[in-house]
Design a protein around this motif. Structure first.
Motif, PDB file in Angstrom:
ATOM      1  N   ALA A   1     -29.713  70.811   7.050  1.00 54.10           N
ATOM      2  CA  ALA A   1     -29.693  72.470   7.030  1.00 54.10           C
ATOM      3  C   ALA A   1     -28.814  72.857   8.469  1.00 54.10           C
ATOM      4  CB  ALA A   1     -30.898  72.884   6.998  1.00 54.10           C
ATOM      5  N   LEU A   2     -29.047  71.692   9.430  1.00 53.87           N
ATOM      6  CA  LEU A   2     -28.598  71.992  10.940  1.00 53.87           C
ATOM      7  C   LEU A   2     -27.310  72.884  11.048  1.00 53.87           C
ATOM      8  CD1 LEU A   2     -30.228  72.024  13.560  1.00 53.87           C
ATOM      9  CD2 LEU A   2     -28.710  69.802  14.010  1.00 53.87           C
ATOM     10  N   PRO A   3     -26.148  72.355  10.368  1.00 56.44           N
ATOM     11  CA  PRO A   3     -24.910  72.994  10.730  1.00 56.44           C
ATOM     12  C   PRO A   3     -24.760  74.456  10.148  1.00 56.44           C
ATOM     13  CG  PRO A   3     -24.710  70.573   9.733  1.00 56.44           C
ATOM     14  CD  PRO A   3     -26.054  70.889   9.827  1.00 56.44           C
ATOM     15  N   LEU A   4     -25.875  74.820   9.316  1.00 55.73           N
ATOM     16  CA  LEU A   4     -25.826  76.176   8.652  1.00 55.73           C
ATOM     17  C   LEU A   4     -26.257  76.967   9.825  1.00 55.73           C
ATOM     18  CD1 LEU A   4     -27.479  75.575   5.347  1.00 55.73           C
ATOM     19  CD2 LEU A   4     -25.352  75.506   5.715  1.00 55.73           C
ATOM     20  N   PHE A   5     -27.078  76.463  10.804  1.00 53.44           N
ATOM     21  CA  PHE A   5     -27.509  77.492  11.829  1.00 53.44           C
ATOM     22  C   PHE A   5     -26.929  77.315  13.194  1.00 53.44           C
ATOM     23  CE2 PHE A   5     -30.848  76.488   8.884  1.00 53.44           C
ATOM     24  CZ  PHE A   5     -31.104  77.682   8.263  1.00 53.44           C
ATOM     25  N   MET A   6     -25.923  76.216  13.448  1.00 53.50           N
ATOM     26  CA  MET A   6     -25.624  75.828  14.373  1.00 53.50           C
ATOM     27  C   MET A   6     -23.985  75.548  14.269  1.00 53.50           C
ATOM     28  SD  MET A   6     -26.751  73.157  17.342  1.00 53.50           S
ATOM     29  CE  MET A   6     -26.630  71.673  16.489  1.00 53.50           C
TER      30      MET A   6
ATOM     31  N   PRO B   1     -39.592  61.231   7.586  1.00 56.02           N
ATOM     32  CA  PRO B   1     -38.157  60.815   7.216  1.00 56.02           C
ATOM     33  C   PRO B   1     -37.799  61.955   6.419  1.00 56.02           C
ATOM     34  CG  PRO B   1     -39.671  59.016   7.151  1.00 56.02           C
ATOM     35  CD  PRO B   1     -40.467  60.015   7.189  1.00 56.02           C
ATOM     36  N   PRO B   2     -38.323  62.289   5.356  1.00 58.72           N
ATOM     37  CA  PRO B   2     -37.705  63.320   4.321  1.00 58.72           C
ATOM     38  C   PRO B   2     -37.512  64.737   4.911  1.00 58.72           C
ATOM     39  CG  PRO B   2     -39.506  62.558   3.364  1.00 58.72           C
ATOM     40  CD  PRO B   2     -39.385  61.763   4.408  1.00 58.72           C
ATOM     41  N   VAL B   3     -38.581  65.143   5.832  1.00 61.68           N
ATOM     42  CA  VAL B   3     -38.739  66.262   6.406  1.00 61.68           C
ATOM     43  C   VAL B   3     -37.575  66.439   7.538  1.00 61.68           C
ATOM     44  CG1 VAL B   3     -39.703  67.882   7.844  1.00 61.68           C
ATOM     45  CG2 VAL B   3     -41.103  66.890   5.986  1.00 61.68           C
ATOM     46  N   LEU B   4     -37.147  65.330   8.437  1.00 61.55           N
ATOM     47  CA  LEU B   4     -36.328  65.169   9.250  1.00 61.55           C
ATOM     48  C   LEU B   4     -34.853  65.334   8.516  1.00 61.55           C
ATOM     49  CD1 LEU B   4     -35.499  64.970  12.295  1.00 61.55           C
ATOM     50  CD2 LEU B   4     -35.714  62.496  12.193  1.00 61.55           C
ATOM     51  N   LEU B   5     -34.752  64.602   7.473  1.00 65.78           N
ATOM     52  CA  LEU B   5     -33.647  64.589   7.104  1.00 65.78           C
ATOM     53  C   LEU B   5     -33.031  65.991   6.289  1.00 65.78           C
ATOM     54  CD1 LEU B   5     -31.204  63.076   5.667  1.00 65.78           C
ATOM     55  CD2 LEU B   5     -32.490  62.680   3.675  1.00 65.78           C
ATOM     56  N   VAL B   6     -34.256  66.715   5.784  1.00 67.60           N
ATOM     57  CA  VAL B   6     -33.998  68.110   5.259  1.00 67.60           C
ATOM     58  C   VAL B   6     -33.498  68.984   6.567  1.00 67.60           C
ATOM     59  CG1 VAL B   6     -34.841  70.167   4.421  1.00 67.60           C
ATOM     60  CG2 VAL B   6     -35.368  67.797   3.355  1.00 67.60           C
TER      61      VAL B   6
ATOM     62  N   THR C   1      -9.838  64.531   3.496  1.00 71.39           N
ATOM     63  CA  THR C   1      -9.865  63.892   4.879  1.00 71.39           C
ATOM     64  C   THR C   1     -10.664  64.730   5.576  1.00 71.39           C
ATOM     65  OG1 THR C   1      -7.597  63.509   4.593  1.00 71.39           O
ATOM     66  CG2 THR C   1      -8.093  63.779   6.666  1.00 71.39           C
ATOM     67  N   LEU C   2     -11.744  64.020   6.458  1.00 71.09           N
ATOM     68  CA  LEU C   2     -12.499  64.869   7.265  1.00 71.09           C
ATOM     69  C   LEU C   2     -12.115  64.919   8.490  1.00 71.09           C
ATOM     70  CD1 LEU C   2     -15.458  62.310   6.180  1.00 71.09           C
ATOM     71  CD2 LEU C   2     -14.763  64.427   5.156  1.00 71.09           C
ATOM     72  N   ARG C   3     -11.801  66.235   8.745  1.00 73.66           N
ATOM     73  CA  ARG C   3     -11.122  66.565   9.789  1.00 73.66           C
ATOM     74  C   ARG C   3     -12.167  67.702  10.855  1.00 73.66           C
ATOM     75  NH1 ARG C   3      -6.565  67.418   6.530  1.00 73.66           N
ATOM     76  NH2 ARG C   3      -4.886  65.834   7.014  1.00 73.66           N
ATOM     77  N   THR C   4     -12.968  68.253  10.332  1.00 72.77           N
ATOM     78  CA  THR C   4     -13.703  69.227  10.961  1.00 72.77           C
ATOM     79  C   THR C   4     -14.811  68.419  11.345  1.00 72.77           C
ATOM     80  OG1 THR C   4     -15.241  70.029   8.892  1.00 72.77           O
ATOM     81  CG2 THR C   4     -12.906  71.120   9.439  1.00 72.77           C
ATOM     82  N   LYS C   5     -15.688  69.213  12.371  1.00 75.24           N
ATOM     83  CA  LYS C   5     -16.957  68.355  12.916  1.00 75.24           C
ATOM     84  C   LYS C   5     -17.989  68.550  11.941  1.00 75.24           C
ATOM     85  CE  LYS C   5     -16.141  69.055  18.034  1.00 75.24           C
ATOM     86  NZ  LYS C   5     -14.379  68.968  17.684  1.00 75.24           N
ATOM     87  N   VAL C   6     -18.197  69.556  11.379  1.00 73.88           N
ATOM     88  CA  VAL C   6     -19.150  69.409  10.263  1.00 73.88           C
ATOM     89  C   VAL C   6     -19.073  68.304   9.202  1.00 73.88           C
ATOM     90  CG1 VAL C   6     -20.167  71.078   8.226  1.00 73.88           C
ATOM     91  CG2 VAL C   6     -19.681  72.087  10.526  1.00 73.88           C
ATOM     92  N   GLU C   7     -18.032  68.124   8.610  1.00 74.15           N
ATOM     93  CA  GLU C   7     -17.660  67.050   7.686  1.00 74.15           C
ATOM     94  C   GLU C   7     -17.843  65.710   8.419  1.00 74.15           C
ATOM     95  OE1 GLU C   7     -14.066  69.304   5.466  1.00 74.15           O
ATOM     96  OE2 GLU C   7     -13.459  67.768   7.053  1.00 74.15           O
ATOM     97  N   ASN C   8     -17.415  65.698   9.729  1.00 74.32           N
ATOM     98  CA  ASN C   8     -17.799  64.355  10.400  1.00 74.32           C
ATOM     99  C   ASN C   8     -19.148  63.936  10.606  1.00 74.32           C
ATOM    100  OD1 ASN C   8     -15.317  62.438  11.156  1.00 74.32           O
ATOM    101  ND2 ASN C   8     -14.656  64.638  11.371  1.00 74.32           N
ATOM    102  N   TYR C   9     -19.940  65.248  10.795  1.00 71.60           N
ATOM    103  CA  TYR C   9     -21.392  65.339  10.973  1.00 71.60           C
ATOM    104  C   TYR C   9     -22.260  64.848   9.739  1.00 71.60           C
ATOM    105  CZ  TYR C   9     -26.141  67.127  11.426  1.00 71.60           C
ATOM    106  OH  TYR C   9     -27.558  67.177  11.332  1.00 71.60           O
ATOM    107  N   TYR C  10     -21.817  65.220   8.615  1.00 73.45           N
ATOM    108  CA  TYR C  10     -22.344  64.746   7.251  1.00 73.45           C
ATOM    109  C   TYR C  10     -21.849  63.388   6.960  1.00 73.45           C
ATOM    110  CZ  TYR C  10     -24.216  69.410   6.343  1.00 73.45           C
ATOM    111  OH  TYR C  10     -24.870  70.619   6.264  1.00 73.45           O
TER     112      TYR C  10
END
Length: 342
Positions: A15-20, A6-11, A166-175
């Protein structure tokens, strides 16, 4: 699964939006993640109590409508001249209203339907979902029926001294999705590890024995249904505020089937199972869509599901657990033999 998973997957997910940065993939991850939250909630019933709810999407849809209506406001007439008027509210308030309303509906349904078991309970949940869908379709004054509720505001988060975001972007909604999914995971993990979790598993494995040692079956199952419905309502709220439009199609039976597939393929009765199943079957349609026709996509989708269940009947997470356990046993045997030879 290993306690490090779980913690590894969470990390990795953090980090995923930083590369995608591809909006197409971010949208797929958000949508898949929202339904993964629904699968986590369903696993609490299907995996730990053994009760199959084929109407689970009803709580998801109730949460979506409750959050949207709280945010948009409404004015409806009841019983002649009596009217209920609710002004526009904050999306964050709508989120908590969705959790509470969906949880209350789960309590009522559980309280009434857990007097029966097996196929009778399945029929009750399907009937409840269909009734809710028909209400959403025909109560046009409240839900707009097939015209849909539109222009639902984006989720807004308020922080003391910092104002609102306000969470408008996809990255904000992802988090935001990831935060709610993490909380849902921790809530279920806490429940499963408690005395209440032992009662749930006892009812699933041997109900007569559990009853004989003092487990209150109706109370235990009703609480599980309430928490499960509340988590599904939270997922529905995220869905409404991310896509900003909902109609009665949100209650489609196919969405419940999607959640069941995520739970069963990943491994029901495990914490990691719905997450693994959600990652696979939440992103698989997106992977297949650019490379093959829609008809072929569904064939491959079904073939992969059948292959997983054929090779790993208990799901991916239990299979991986068994594989690591067998390797550990073999390593212990080899070490013991080497020690004996020396």
């Amino acid at each position: 699964m290993s306690r490090y998973f779980p913690p590894v997957l969470l990390v990795v997910l953090l980090a995923l939006p930083l590369f995608m940065n591809d909006p197409y993939w971010m949208n797929a991850l958000i949508a898949g993640g929202i339904f993964t939250i629904g699968a986590i909630s369903l696993n609490l019933l299907l995996g730990y109590t053994g009760q199959l709810s084929l109407g689970h999407i009803a709580f998801f849809g109730i949460g979506a409508y409750a959050s949207a209506l709280t945010t948009l406001g409404f004015d409806i007439g009841l019983f002649g001249d009596f009217r209920i008027v609710v002004g526009r509210g904050q999306p964050l308030v709508g989120f908590f209203v969705a959790v509470i309303v969906a949880g209350l509906c789960g309590y009522v349904v559980g309280r009434l339907s857990f007097r029966v078991r097996g196929s009778y309970f399945v029929i009750v949940t399907i009937a409840f979902a269909e009734v809710v869908r028909l209400v959403a379709l025909n109560w046009i004054e409240l839900t707009q029926g097939p015209l849909a509720l539109t222009n639902i505001p984006n989720m807004r988060l308020g922080f003391p001294g910092l104002g609102e975001i306000t969470l408008r972007t996809k990255v904000e909604n992802y988090y935001l999705m990831l935060a709610v999914a993490t909380i849902a995971y921790l809530v279920v993990a806490r429940m499963v590890a408690s005395r209440f979790g032992r009662a749930m598993r006892g009812l699933k494995e041997n109900e007569p024995l559990a009853l004989s040692v003092g487990v209150n079956a109706t109370r235990t199952l009703t609480i599980a249904a309430t928490v499960s419905a509340a988590i599904a309502g939270a997922a529905g709220s995220l869905y409404a505020h991310y896509f900003r439009i909902i109609d009665p199609d949100v209650f489609l039976f196919a969405y419940t089937v999607t959640m069941v597939i995520m739970v069963v393929s990943g491994g029901k009765g495990t914490l990691a199972g719905p997450v693994i199943g959600g990652l696979i079957f939440g992103t698989l349609p997106v992977i297949l869509r650019p490379i093959m026709a829609p008809e072929a996509q569904w064939i491959v989708y079904g073939a992969i599901l059948i292959l997983i269940l054929f090779l790993m009947p208990r799901g991916i997470a239990p299979y991986v657990d068994d594989w690591f356990a067998s390797r550990k046993r073999r390593s212990a045997v080899v070490a013991k033999e080497a020690e004996a030879r020396s």
